[in-house]
Design an enzyme around this catalytic site. Structure first.
Site, mmCIF file in Angstrom:
data_model
loop_
_atom_site.group_PDB
_atom_site.id
_atom_site.type_symbol
_atom_site.label_atom_id
_atom_site.label_comp_id
_atom_site.label_asym_id
_atom_site.label_seq_id
_atom_site.Cartn_x
_atom_site.Cartn_y
_atom_site.Cartn_z
ATOM 1 N N SER A 88 0.822 -1.214 0.000
ATOM 2 C CA SER A 88 0.000 0.000 0.000
ATOM 3 C C SER A 88 0.851 1.258 0.000
ATOM 4 O O SER A 88 0.558 2.228 -0.727
ATOM 5 C CB SER A 88 -0.939 0.005 1.219
ATOM 6 O OG SER A 88 -1.898 -1.018 1.120
ATOM 7 N N ASN A 101 -5.826 -7.744 -2.294
ATOM 8 C CA ASN A 101 -5.489 -8.169 -0.939
ATOM 9 C C ASN A 101 -4.460 -7.316 -0.217
ATOM 10 O O ASN A 101 -4.408 -7.311 1.007
ATOM 11 C CB ASN A 101 -4.986 -9.621 -0.960
ATOM 12 C CG ASN A 101 -6.025 -10.577 -1.488
ATOM 13 O OD1 ASN A 101 -7.197 -10.472 -1.137
ATOM 14 N ND2 ASN A 101 -5.626 -11.494 -2.346
ATOM 15 N N TYR A 102 -3.609 -6.610 -0.957
ATOM 16 C CA TYR A 102 -2.501 -5.919 -0.306
ATOM 17 C C TYR A 102 -2.505 -4.405 -0.484
ATOM 18 O O TYR A 102 -1.959 -3.682 0.331
ATOM 19 C CB TYR A 102 -1.161 -6.490 -0.796
ATOM 20 C CG TYR A 102 -0.977 -7.940 -0.442
ATOM 21 C CD1 TYR A 102 -0.862 -8.324 0.885
ATOM 22 C CD2 TYR A 102 -0.947 -8.925 -1.410
ATOM 23 C CE1 TYR A 102 -0.707 -9.652 1.228
ATOM 24 C CE2 TYR A 102 -0.793 -10.260 -1.083
ATOM 25 C CZ TYR A 102 -0.673 -10.620 0.240
ATOM 26 O OH TYR A 102 -0.534 -11.924 0.580
ATOM 27 N N ILE A 103 -3.083 -3.922 -1.570
ATOM 28 C CA ILE A 103 -3.136 -2.472 -1.790
ATOM 29 C C ILE A 103 -4.451 -1.940 -1.231
ATOM 30 O O ILE A 103 -5.525 -2.439 -1.567
ATOM 31 C CB ILE A 103 -3.025 -2.144 -3.294
ATOM 32 C CG1 ILE A 103 -1.636 -2.542 -3.816
ATOM 33 C CG2 ILE A 103 -3.285 -0.672 -3.544
ATOM 34 C CD1 ILE A 103 -1.488 -2.403 -5.318
#
Length: 903
Positions: free
Chosen positions: A652, A858-860
């Protein structure tokens, strides 16, 4: 941070392995320095290569773990078919095929990054980076990463300085980690960062999803159930709802993101009502003429054994599984057990047939039976399919929603998994094992005390009924293959799931305040004299820089031997001077993780020390560290901080910085989307979210190339039509303007023309059949076949037109009232379509090695995507599907059109 703890405080290696020394002397450090190569180290912090290990170049003679490689199957390429067809499993013969979930719509935070597909992932140098030169791609990537880390350190200091100026809040808000572990209260950081350990064996982290029975809670007795039940049971809440009620629900949408944060959110609900779970239909026996054959003899089986045989027989098309020796072995062992239990196999005369060899089994007749059922189902009239869907939807409606604190919430997975053969992922050792049918007696229901308990299927009862308002699952059971617990949870777009996502990303944002101190401390501890501290610092470096999962020890007798950073073994790490580390192990879901990283020289030296003799294959590298201790140390910096938060933070924060560098542009939407994807791709590369090139990638790229060629051919024909209307244009615009594109040759043109003719015939026939189905459904007389023949004449005329054009090299103007102006406008539109497809082509080629969906979903932080959408005026639909827009509604609504929001 140095430690003065005694040796007794240090966690020990497993009792049957070789332990590292508890402390590191200066002479040991000097010895490692003296053994170093004089070669110039590569810039640290990036993946430098994905390919086979050159063992002759290693300073440590360690072989890879020898996991089998999956052979990629060649795809059939049709050069003239330029349509981008999506994959379909309609032709698969599985009668009980489960609905597939697309990668884009997957909401799992544990989606594996690197997938095995016949060869190891290609090198990072070959991945399109946009700003990386051909001369020094590694240096530029490493420098980019270093710059982002410097910016993070500067920002963290600024945030803390600003926080000191503001008055402290009267009462801190208690938060809970969004995934598995509850947040611990901040504790004073210990010098060694580890807990005392007396057993000498690593302990696994706890799992909050463990069943209540394991927590010591007793199942409710029938008497207790009767006492808890209200005197007048309420009617079941979701049977049929009017449109007015649906509209009312829409108007009264629960906007939890606008509400003040709760001080204590351990209680998840006050009232909960639902209708239980939906079990798969019972097994339908095979027709009498469909048999399993053994050594050429048809055999009769008990219905239970026959069902297991159909599991294998119905999936013969899936050669990747049925030709896998491990899959075959596990299936055959379970099949023999069920045969023994049910009386074995018999021939037509009732004589026992002793089934001893898998190779003599013939499932062909079973496969053909299910293939026929599948094809018949696929070829049914549209009206019949529609009626069946309506019937199925009505049957499933009561299970699709629950009432959570009086709100209507969608249930995610209300269907109990059907029996079948376990496939697993990667090289799972239990692939092919029979997944037994789940019975109601295995299912525990979680529901409100005042709610009516759903009825179990006739003749059955639930395992238990409980009223745990701290749990978010509605039902739970244990599957037989791995002994894992399966949970019925709310859907991805529910409030509870949205809150979990929100907390996960807020936890990552919180890490911004502390990342500089954490990195400074573990960098210092890379040289600590205490072995436990040095191992912890090295593990933190690998987790932070390369997004390795922390990892837990497994019960290798019952589970796949998958590992993460803290559970790496001697054989999983190979070292190559001066600072290259090669990782080769089975990661999450048994997916092979193979990668080469350039690391800081001190990290390389530490790993070399952790592999120092007498350590050998099977010994832990981080023998004085486990994930529980690592997370406890991290929580001394920030409440609730665990190793997995680093993956979310790094992705992110990196995306945030890359998006901030972009300047507003009036470019077409397709170019703006590519700008976003380029940033997403860099995140995936910098955070090592890599994947192997899919087996069908080349075929997909060729189809896309043919689509572009098709448009170029159409553009050339349009230009020739302009000449047909005004021959003077050739002199006016120049002969080059009307030349055939160099990508096109006569052989391709003729093949493409043939494709266009066949495509027109197919479309005409399908439309004719669909119209007739509609007429029959409405009680009208179908159109006669001669009408179809009349319609097909258009395709024949097109074929003749192409033949004439090829001969004369001239194209007659087409369309109603054609003019040069209209044709010029058509060419401009074709140019735009070609440009859009070329951008897509470049995008796909750049994305072939990186998992953009994994990073984006899922991650950003989804709010970053929303901000980009608002800032660059690109519809959010271009980035999030309908499913994802529902899942991330909190992000879309909370950020809105504010392009100034920052991670």
């Amino acid at each position: 941070m140095a430690s003065d703890s005694s040796d007794d405080d240090m966690p020990l290696a497993r009792t049957n392995g070789h332990a590292s020394a508890s402390t590191i002397s200066k002479s040991d450090d000097r010895a490692m320095d003296n053994s170093a190569s004089k070669a110039r180290p590569a810039p640290p912090g990036v993946s430098i290569r994905n390919g086979p290990v050159d063992e002759d170049a290693m300073d440590v003679d360690t072989k890879p773990n020898g996991t089998a490689k999956r052979k990629s199957r060649s795809s059939i390429v049709q050069p003239v078919s330029y349509k981008d067809d999506s994959e379909s499993d309609d032709g698969a013969p599985l009668a009980k095929r489960q609905k597939k979930q697309t990668k884009e719509e997957s909401d799992s935070d544990d989606e594996p990054i690197i997938r095995k597909n016949g060869k190891l992932p290609p090198s990072v140098e070959d991945t399109a980076m946009g700003d990386s030169s051909d001369d020094e791609p590694l240096g530029k990537i490493a420098q980019k990463k270093a710059n982002i880390e410097k910016a993070a350190a500067k920002e963290a200091k600024t945030i803390r300085a600003d926080a000191k100026k503001k008055p402290a809040p009267k009462k801190a808000i208690k938060e809970e980690d969004s995934d598995d572990e509850p947040l611990a209260k901040p504790k004073k950081r210990q010098s060694n960062g580890v807990a005392k350990k007396t057993s000498g064996v690593k302990k696994e982290e706890s799992d909050s999803d463990a069943p209540i029975a394991k927590k010591g809670k007793k199942a409710a007795t029938p008497a207790a159930k009767a006492k808890a039940a209200p005197k007048k049971a309420a009617a079941k809440f979701v049977k049929e709802e009017s449109k007015e009620e649906d509209e009312e629900d829409e108007e009264g949408e629960y906007r939890w993101w606008d509400e003040p944060k709760k001080e204590d959110d351990t209680v998840k609900w006050t009232t909960l009502e639902h209708n239980g779970v939906l079990f798969p239909p019972p097994y339908e026996p095979l027709p009498k003429n469909v048999k399993l054959y053994y050594d050429g003899t048809p055999v009769d089986l008990h219905v239970e054994a026959e069902e297991v045989a159909t599991f294998f027989g119905s999936m013969l098309h899936s050669t990747l599984n049925v030709e896998n020796p491990v899959f075959q072995k596990n299936f055959f062992n379970d099949f023999k057990d069920i045969l023994k239990k049910t009386g074995g196999a018999k021939d037509k005369n009732g004589n026992k047939v002793d089934i001893k060899e898998f190779a003599k089994l013939d499932f062909t007749k079973i496969f053909e039976h299910y293939k026929g059922l599948s094809e018949a189902k696929k070829n049914r009239p549209a009206a019949e399919k529609k009626a069946e869907k309506a019937k199925r939807d009505a049957f499933e409606a009561p299970y699709m929603y629950c009432k959570w604190d009086g709100r209507k919430e969608k249930v995610g997975n209300f269907r109990v998994e059907p029996p079948g053969l376990f496939r697993g992922r990667g090289e799972h050792p239990k692939t092919g094992t029979v997944k037994k049918r789940v019975m109601p007696e295995q299912v525990t229901i979680n529901i409100g005390k005042e709610a009516e308990i759903p009825d179990a299927p006739p003749g059955h009862k639930w395992k238990a009924v409980q009223h745990d308002n701290k749990a978010t699952w509605l039902a739970m059971w244990q599957e037989n293959v791995n002994g894992n617990y399966k949970y019925v949870m709310l859907a991805a777009n529910s409030a509870i799931k949205g809150q979990a996502d929100y907390k996960k990303f807020e936890k990552a944002r919180e890490l911004k305040k502390h990342i500089d101190r954490i990195r400074a401390d573990y960098t210092k501890d890379l040289k600590s004299e205490v072995m436990a501290d040095r191992q912890r610092a090295t593990a933190m470096y690998l987790i932070d820089k390369f997004a390795l999962r922390a990892g837990n020890e497994k019960d290798t007798d019952n589970e796949a031997e998958t590992v993460g950073c803290c559970s790496l073994k001697f054989e999983h790490v190979t070292l190559r001077e001066p600072n290259t580390v090669i990782f080769d192990f089975l990661g999450k879901d048994s997916i092979r993780f193979y990668n080469e990283f350039t690391v800081d020289r001190q990290v390389f030296k530490n790993l070399k020390m952790f592999k120092k003799p007498p350590k050998e294959n099977g010994d832990d590298i981080f023998d004085r560290l486990n994930t529980t201790q690592l997370n406890k140390h991290l929580q001394s910096y920030m409440p609730g901080l665990t190793a997995k938060v680093f993956r979310t933070y790094n992705a992110s924060y990196t995306m945030s910085k890359l998006l901030q560098e972009l300047k507003a542009t009036n470019a077409p939407v397709a170019e703006k989307i590519k700008l976003y994807n380029d940033c997403n791709r860099k995140v995936a590369i910098l955070c090592n979210h890599k994947r192997t090139v899919g087996a069908g990638h080349e075929a997909q790229m060729e189809k896309l190339g043919d689509r572009i060629k098709g448009l170029k051919y159409q553009k050339w024909r349009t230009k020739m039509m302009m000449l047909d209307l005004d021959s003077k244009l050739k002199k006016k615009k120049g002969a080059e303007y009307f030349e055939l594109d160099p990508d096109l040759d006569q052989e391709w043109i003729e093949a493409h023309q043939k494709f266009l003719v066949e495509e027109q015939r197919t479309k005409t026939t399908k439309k004719f059949e669909k119209d007739n189905e509609k007429r029959v459904a409405e009680g009208e007389k179908p159109m006669p076949e001669k009408e179809l023949k009349e319609k097909l004449k258009a395709a024949t005329e097109l074929e003749n037109k192409f033949k004439k054009e090829n001969k004369t090299k001239k194209v007659e103007a087409e369309g109603k009232s054609p003019s040069v102006e209209k044709l010029s406008a058509a060419i401009e539109k074709l140019d735009e379509r070609i440009r859009t497809l070329e951008l897509q082509c470049a995008d796909r080629e750049g994305n072939k090695e990186v998992a953009l969906g994994t990073s984006k979903i899922n991650y950003i932080d989804p709010r970053l995507t929303v901000v980009f959408s608002a800032k660059f005026d690109v519809p959010i639909e271009k980035f999030f599907s309908k499913t994802l827009r529902d899942k991330f509604k909190w992000a879309i609504e909370s950020v809105g059109d504010d392009p100034t929001w920052e991670f």
